[in-house]
Design an enzyme around this catalytic site. Structure first.
Site, PDB file in Angstrom:
ATOM      1  N   VAL A  36      16.872   0.857 -12.936  1.00 10.24           N
ATOM      2  CA  VAL A  36      17.603  -0.370 -12.585  1.00 10.24           C
ATOM      3  C   VAL A  36      17.522  -0.565 -11.069  1.00 10.24           C
ATOM      4  O   VAL A  36      18.024   0.260 -10.307  1.00 10.24           O
ATOM      5  CB  VAL A  36      19.075  -0.286 -13.030  1.00 10.24           C
ATOM      6  CG1 VAL A  36      19.815  -1.570 -12.643  1.00 10.24           C
ATOM      7  CG2 VAL A  36      19.178  -0.042 -14.535  1.00 10.24           C
ATOM      8  N   TYR A  84      28.823   0.282 -13.055  1.00 13.53           N
ATOM      9  CA  TYR A  84      28.576   0.338 -14.492  1.00 13.53           C
ATOM     10  C   TYR A  84      29.867   0.294 -15.310  1.00 13.53           C
ATOM     11  O   TYR A  84      29.879  -0.230 -16.431  1.00 13.53           O
ATOM     12  CB  TYR A  84      27.759   1.586 -14.834  1.00 13.53           C
ATOM     13  CG  TYR A  84      26.335   1.498 -14.339  1.00 13.53           C
ATOM     14  CD1 TYR A  84      25.438   0.613 -14.923  1.00 13.53           C
ATOM     15  CD2 TYR A  84      25.889   2.265 -13.261  1.00 13.53           C
ATOM     16  CE1 TYR A  84      24.143   0.500 -14.466  1.00 13.53           C
ATOM     17  CE2 TYR A  84      24.595   2.159 -12.800  1.00 13.53           C
ATOM     18  CZ  TYR A  84      23.719   1.271 -13.402  1.00 13.53           C
ATOM     19  OH  TYR A  84      22.434   1.158 -12.941  1.00 13.53           O
ATOM     20  N   GLY A 124      23.581  -8.126  -3.718  1.00 18.01           N
ATOM     21  CA  GLY A 124      24.868  -8.686  -3.354  1.00 18.01           C
ATOM     22  C   GLY A 124      25.162 -10.037  -3.953  1.00 18.01           C
ATOM     23  O   GLY A 124      26.138 -10.683  -3.580  1.00 18.01           O
ATOM     24  N   GLN A 125      24.324 -10.496  -4.910  1.00 14.57           N
ATOM     25  CA  GLN A 125      24.527 -11.805  -5.536  1.00 14.57           C
ATOM     26  C   GLN A 125      24.871 -11.692  -7.018  1.00 14.57           C
ATOM     27  O   GLN A 125      24.958 -12.703  -7.702  1.00 14.57           O
ATOM     28  CB  GLN A 125      23.246 -12.652  -5.380  1.00 14.57           C
ATOM     29  CG  GLN A 125      22.748 -12.798  -3.968  1.00 14.57           C
ATOM     30  CD  GLN A 125      23.720 -13.558  -3.073  1.00 14.57           C
ATOM     31  OE1 GLN A 125      24.505 -14.364  -3.543  1.00 14.57           O
ATOM     32  NE2 GLN A 125      23.677 -13.276  -1.781  1.00 14.57           N
ATOM     33  N   GLY A 126      25.040 -10.467  -7.513  1.00 17.75           N
ATOM     34  CA  GLY A 126      25.350 -10.297  -8.933  1.00 17.75           C
ATOM     35  C   GLY A 126      24.131 -10.214  -9.826  1.00 17.75           C
ATOM     36  O   GLY A 126      24.260 -10.199 -11.056  1.00 17.75           O
ATOM     37  N   LEU A 127      22.934 -10.146  -9.242  1.00 17.58           N
ATOM     38  CA  LEU A 127      21.723 -10.101 -10.060  1.00 17.58           C
ATOM     39  C   LEU A 127      21.594  -8.785 -10.812  1.00 17.58           C
ATOM     40  O   LEU A 127      21.123  -8.758 -11.951  1.00 17.58           O
ATOM     41  CB  LEU A 127      20.492 -10.327  -9.176  1.00 17.58           C
ATOM     42  CG  LEU A 127      20.355 -11.727  -8.578  1.00 17.58           C
ATOM     43  CD1 LEU A 127      19.178 -11.791  -7.617  1.00 17.58           C
ATOM     44  CD2 LEU A 127      20.204 -12.767  -9.676  1.00 17.58           C
ATOM     45  N   VAL A 130      17.070  -3.760  -7.729  1.00 14.35           N
ATOM     46  CA  VAL A 130      16.974  -5.140  -7.258  1.00 14.35           C
ATOM     47  C   VAL A 130      16.492  -5.103  -5.814  1.00 14.35           C
ATOM     48  O   VAL A 130      16.942  -4.273  -5.018  1.00 14.35           O
ATOM     49  CB  VAL A 130      18.332  -5.869  -7.352  1.00 14.35           C
ATOM     50  CG1 VAL A 130      18.252  -7.257  -6.713  1.00 14.35           C
ATOM     51  CG2 VAL A 130      18.795  -5.988  -8.801  1.00 14.35           C
ATOM     52  N   LYS A 134      24.013  -6.962 -11.977  1.00 12.77           N
ATOM     53  CA  LYS A 134      24.946  -7.073 -13.097  1.00 12.77           C
ATOM     54  C   LYS A 134      24.354  -7.927 -14.220  1.00 12.77           C
ATOM     55  O   LYS A 134      24.414  -7.569 -15.391  1.00 12.77           O
ATOM     56  CB  LYS A 134      26.259  -7.674 -12.611  1.00 12.77           C
ATOM     57  CG  LYS A 134      27.296  -7.905 -13.696  1.00 12.77           C
ATOM     58  CD  LYS A 134      28.565  -8.469 -13.088  1.00 12.77           C
ATOM     59  CE  LYS A 134      29.529  -8.940 -14.163  1.00 12.77           C
ATOM     60  NZ  LYS A 134      29.971  -7.873 -15.046  1.00 12.77           N
ATOM     61  N   ASP A 172      24.179   7.675 -10.346  1.00 14.97           N
ATOM     62  CA  ASP A 172      24.715   8.384  -9.198  1.00 14.97           C
ATOM     63  C   ASP A 172      26.210   8.098  -9.090  1.00 14.97           C
ATOM     64  O   ASP A 172      26.687   7.030  -9.489  1.00 14.97           O
ATOM     65  CB  ASP A 172      23.981   7.913  -7.939  1.00 14.97           C
ATOM     66  CG  ASP A 172      24.314   8.753  -6.726  1.00 14.97           C
ATOM     67  OD1 ASP A 172      25.371   8.498  -6.123  1.00 14.97           O
ATOM     68  OD2 ASP A 172      23.531   9.648  -6.383  1.00 14.97           O
TER      69      ASP A 172
END
Length: 256
Positions: free
Chosen positions: A192, A235, A200-203, A194, A205, A228
């Site tokens: 996972v 999560y 920091g834009q919710g992508l 980005v 999530k 981690d």
């Protein structure tokens, strides 16, 4: 870029060498997923391209500081699976000259291993052999990606004739998650990440939530990942639990 209190997803544990401090996280049905879920706004589906368009990232590309707003009682992911689509339009902004910049969630589709490795190095993960990355992608049960797409209106559309058509100028891989599975009961989510320029834009999530939905639609309900300690809250807000019922992850490493 707009500020956000979401933990950046690029700190997900690197799969080549899971550290002993990594925590096994399991997705718990119903009980845990009933809270902290950002509802995607329903909009029409483009049947020709199987694209559903959702806008909930106000303030993307550094405009303002708007973020998705939580509402009082959210349905769980199980209650809001939605249709199985190939692409999901998350963000679209109009650019100078009539071009558009779009962030696309892509369910499946080809991912170039070299592009993924460049992204991994960009977020600070150690480089991996491209041949092994190709094998990992090829043997994954599900590969989901975030793509930055730039389009221009076609010549016919610019002249005002016919339906508005767009020409894809470029696509750039900016995020990815993949899952391995026994195709029946269990799935584990890996890799996972980005692009730091889009964090920091919710992508992250959105990426994980859509992958979980895809797995649930395939009737796979035991979903795990290794995280981690720094990203446990990231999560947890999506329904994952660390060491559920005392279950621990066990690791074996070569002695050389």
């Amino acid at each position: 870029m707009a500020s956000s209190n979401l933990i950046k997803s690029s700190t997900h544990v690197h799969p080549n060498r899971l550290r002993p401090s990594a925590v096994l996280c399991a997705l718990q049905p119903a009980r845990a997923l009933s809270t902290r879920h950002y509802q995607l706004r329903e909009v029409p589906t483009c049947c020709a391209r199987r694209v559903r368009c959702n806008g909930f990232f106000g303030g993307f590309f550094g405009r303002g500081g708007a973020t998705a707003t939580k509402q009082a009682q959210k349905p769980s992911l199980e209650d809001d699976l939605g249709p199985d689509v190939e692409e999901l339009l998350l963000v679209e902004t109009q650019q100078a000259g009539g071009s558009k910049a779009q962030i696309i969630y892509r369910n499946g589709g080809p991912v170039v291993a070299a592009d993924l490795e460049r992204l991994c190095v960009k977020v600070g993960w150690p480089a991996r052999p491209v041949a092994k990355v190709e094998a990992a992608l090829r043997n994954s049960f599900l590969v989901a990606s975030l793509v930055m797409r730039v389009t221009l209106p076609s010549q016919s559309a610019a002249k005002g004739s016919g339906d508005a058509e767009e020409v894809v100028v470029s696509e750039q891989l900016i995020g990815l998650a993949r899952a391995t599975s026994d195709h029946a009961f269990n799935a584990t989510i890996w890799d996972v990440l980005v692009d730091p320029e889009f964090q920091g834009q919710g992508l992250g999530k959105a990426l994980v939530e859509q992958m979980v939905r895809s797995l649930l639609r395939r009737d796979i309900t035991n979903i795990t990942l290794f995280a981690d300690s720094k990203v446990l809250d990231f999560y947890r807000q999506m329904g994952f639990e660390a060491d559920p019922e005392g279950i621990k992850g066990m690791f074996w490493y070569p002695k050389f």
